[in-house]
Write an enzyme that holds these catalytic residues in place. Structure first.
Site, PDB file in Angstrom:
ATOM      1  CG  ASN A 165      -9.121  -2.587   2.449  1.00 35.02           C
ATOM      2  OD1 ASN A 165      -8.454  -3.601   2.520  1.00 35.02           O
ATOM      3  ND2 ASN A 165      -8.865  -1.594   3.108  1.00 35.02           N
ATOM      4  CD  GLU A 166      -9.223  -2.557   7.317  1.00 34.77           C
ATOM      5  OE1 GLU A 166      -9.316  -1.611   7.792  1.00 34.77           O
ATOM      6  OE2 GLU A 166      -8.298  -3.385   7.889  1.00 34.77           O
ATOM      7  CD  GLU A 174      -2.885   1.099   2.376  1.00 31.37           C
ATOM      8  OE1 GLU A 174      -2.998   0.395   3.251  1.00 31.37           O
ATOM      9  OE2 GLU A 174      -3.967   2.011   2.255  1.00 31.37           O
TER      10      GLU A 174
END
Ligand code: AHR
Length: 664
Positions: free
Chosen positions: A382-383, A52
């Site tokens: 993602n989350e 990232e």
């Protein structure tokens, strides 16, 4: 009498030393390694990399560009640049002045600067780099820029590399001409190594010169590519022998707002046309503000795919599912407006795998890679959590699997490894028949040790698991005081025996975050730390590397009294066969302060008389690696002797031991 007393003392001393070696207690354990049957294959993807752009990992890090704000696209167009002899508050300054100019409104390369040179002797334009520029004596640096004469007779651009005191360590003059934009390219070889160098530009003649895409790269990048990556950092990744590369994150995928989400289509094609975007970690943490953190996307999706290929890793892109970061705004795309997001996913598959006569396959080919990248996985969100995620995921799932049934879709269970969000997400995803679910855990070292059994009870017929982001936090999640110390690395090593022991369902795993600039970071701990010249692997890196490079091909059982070793007396173990090397591989982690003698009894195959043990050990749990002492915690190799079907080995306190013994 005296001699008898001395004998007694001697006997006691011998017994004590057997029990207490190096001032530590000593015990013996019997382990059974069953090579007669394999439990499951170890997937080639078992240990991978999570990348990232956080902590200056891309711009200012892996991406080897040395000029910050090379194209004047930051919100403050001259950020990173200075004009020491110009008074920006006085229009009538005497040396000259550079002003940002917009080509057009919209997207892409929006700005250039108009450099007004009034006094060629006095005017200077400097770039500070990313917390300075790491410059190496004798190396070659490629300096490029776009320029056009706008007015007057500015006929030369002089470039100087400076050391920390402003002394010139390399210089070159570049004649410029014509009122059309032209690209100029020269090379410079500095005569000194500096950690925090900078670039100075001066000009010959007076008048106005347009300047854009001012760029400086080492020529010695990974694979010598022009728009290349920092060689030392890629080498550290390469040495991990990763099974996959997940990119571009992390929360950066989601963006703090939808407008600032990661949009892969804007990161491919000619580098100078890729629009910059403020990095979402720029002002995320008050305690680590980095207002000069932007994404140039010079390292974009093409480069990520190329890096995956270089590393021999499966590319694993993660895309926005139409929800901005739920820790920030949590903005939602209405369901009836989700189509462009889904199309981005379909087009990405075409970009990666499509033939060159498809529109996106052609973009890839035009960038120099006509062969497909053979992407197998794609991540959706993602989350994310809650029903908002599930309803959006279903749309992606349906669209991707009906057009590309062979693509494996990775879904997410949210930011936590337990609790309501997790339970809800897992239940729903199981019902949908999700193939692989991403789990994240940033928890204490104790949690990691206690959770070595986490996957033992997971449904063998349920979705596969991607342990996509994890790291033991020495203080608290995202605390700036977290350390990459041996305590955290050892806890991860213990936990990883549980990942490996459950290779049947745990098929991809990655530590996170991956990289951090020693001065530009926002989040710690991180697996690799770097400054402008150097980089090193933390103890956590060393653990990852030992697992990844010794993963073997097939899981087998290692037990004590018929039970898995999951913390009894502080010991943890997993075992595999490596059919390629023809070896059995046993990993034993000792989280106790005791020396533990293990007797390994092997069943099912004959072993050769000796093998080796790769050992990471350190009695001081607070110990870290550092720039000064990069290998403080790094593996040593010991020998192990095999007698018949068993081998004795003394496991050091606080150690990870990878035992490899050749099979007959
Ligand atoms: O790894 C840092 C961040 O932690 C990631 O961006 C995010 O997915 C997680 O919360």
């Amino acid at each position: 009498m005296i001699s008898q007393t001395l004998k007694k003392i001697g006997l006691i001393a011998i017994m004590a030393s057997a029990l207490l070696r190096n001032n530590t207690a000593f015990s013996q354990q019997e382990l059974m390694v069953d090579m007669s049957e394999t439990i499951a294959p170890i997937q080639p993807t078992m240990y991978g990399i999570f990348f990232e752009d956080i902590n200056f990992a891309a711009d200012g890090g892996l991406y080897a560009e040395m000029i910050k704000n090379r194209s004047f696209e930051f919100t403050i167009s001259m950020m990173g640049w200075s004009q020491p002899n110009s008074d920006r508050h006085s229009y009538n300054n005497e040396s000259g002045f550079a002003m940002p100019v917009k080509y057009f409104e919209g997207e892409g390369n929006l700005n250039f600067i108009r450099v007004q040179v009034k006094n060629a002797e006095g005017y200077e334009l400097h770039n500070e780099g990313f917390r300075g520029m790491g410059i190496k004596e004798g190396d070659t640096y490629r300096f490029t820029f776009n320029a056009k004469q706008m007015e007057g007779t500015v006929s030369e651009v002089n470039a100087f590399l400076l050391d920390e005191d402003g002394n010139t360590i390399a210089e070159v003059s570049v004649p410029v001409s014509g009122s059309e934009w032209k690209n100029y390219k020269v090379e410079m070889v500095p005569n000194k190594t500096v950690m925090k160098g900078s670039l100075k530009l001066t000009f010959e003649g007076t008048g106005e010169l347009g300047l854009d895409m001012v760029s400086l790269f080492p020529t010695d990048t990974w694979n010598g590519r022009e728009n290349g990556l920092r060689k030392d950092l890629v080498q550290l990744l390469y040495d991990l022998d990763p099974g996959f590369l997940r990119f571009p994150g992390g929360c950066i995928v989601e963006g703090r707002t939808l407008a600032r989400r990661y949009q892969w289509k804007k990161t491919v094609g000619p580098v100078e046309e890729r629009p910059s975007l403020v990095n979402r970690w720029n002002t995320e943490f008050d305690h680590r503000l980095t207002p000069d953190y932007y994404q140039s996307f010079g390292l974009g999706f093409f480069e990520y795919f190329q890096l995956s290929e270089d590393l021999g890793a499966e590319p694993l892109p993660i895309l926005s599912c139409g929800i901005a970061c739920q820790f920030n705004t949590g903005e939602l795309v209405p369901m009836d407006e989700l189509e462009p997001y889904v199309q981005d996913a379909l087009d990405l598959i075409e970009f990666a795998n499509g033939s060159t006569d498809t529109p996106w396959g052609k973009v890839r080919a035009d960038m120099g890679h006509p062969e497909p990248f053979n992407m197998k996985y794609i991540g959706v969100g993602n989350e994310q959590w809650g029903p908002e995620y599930i309803e959006r995921y279903k749309v992606f799932n349906e669209a991707i699997s009906s057009k590309y049934p062979n693509i494996i879709i990775v879904s997410g269970s949210g930011p936590f490894p337990d609790g309501d969000y997790f339970e809800y997400g897992m239940k729903e995803l199981k019902e949908i028949g999700a193939e692989i679910i991403d789990e994240h855990y940033y928890r204490s070292p104790e949690w990691f040790k206690e959770n070595a059994t986490r996957y033992d009870s997971y449904d063998r017929n349920g979705p596969k698991i991607f342990a996509g982001e994890y790291a033991a936090q020495s203080v608290a999640i995202a605390s700036p005081d977290n350390k990459n110390n041996w305590d955290t690395a050892l806890a991860e090593a213990a936990f990883m025996t549980g990942l490996e022991r459950n290779a049947e369902i745990v098929q991809l795993t990655s530590y996170a975050p991956l990289m951090a600039h020693a001065e530009g970071w926002q989040w710690t701990p991180d697996m690799i730390w770097f400054n402008n010249l150097e980089s090193y692997g933390t103890p956590n890196y060393q653990v990852q590397k030992l697992y990844s490079t010794n993963k073997g091909t097939d899981l087998i059982a290692v037990t004590q009294d018929g039970k898995n070793l999951v913390g009894q007396d502080g010991l943890y173990a997993s075992a595999t066969l490596d059919s390629e090397a023809g070896e059995v591989v046993v990993k034993v982690v000792n989280t106790s302060s005791d020396v533990q003698e293990i007797s390994l009894n092997f069943k099912g195959k004959k072993l050769k008389g000796k093998g080796k043990v790769l050992v990471l050990k350190e009695e001081n749990l607070s110990q870290e690696n550092s720039f000064e002492s990069q290998d403080e915690i790094s593996p040593i190799t010991e020998e192990i002797k095999v007698r018949g079907s068993s081998a004795m080995y003394e496991v050091a306190p606080y150690s990870l031991n990878v035992i490899r013994i050749p099979i007959h």
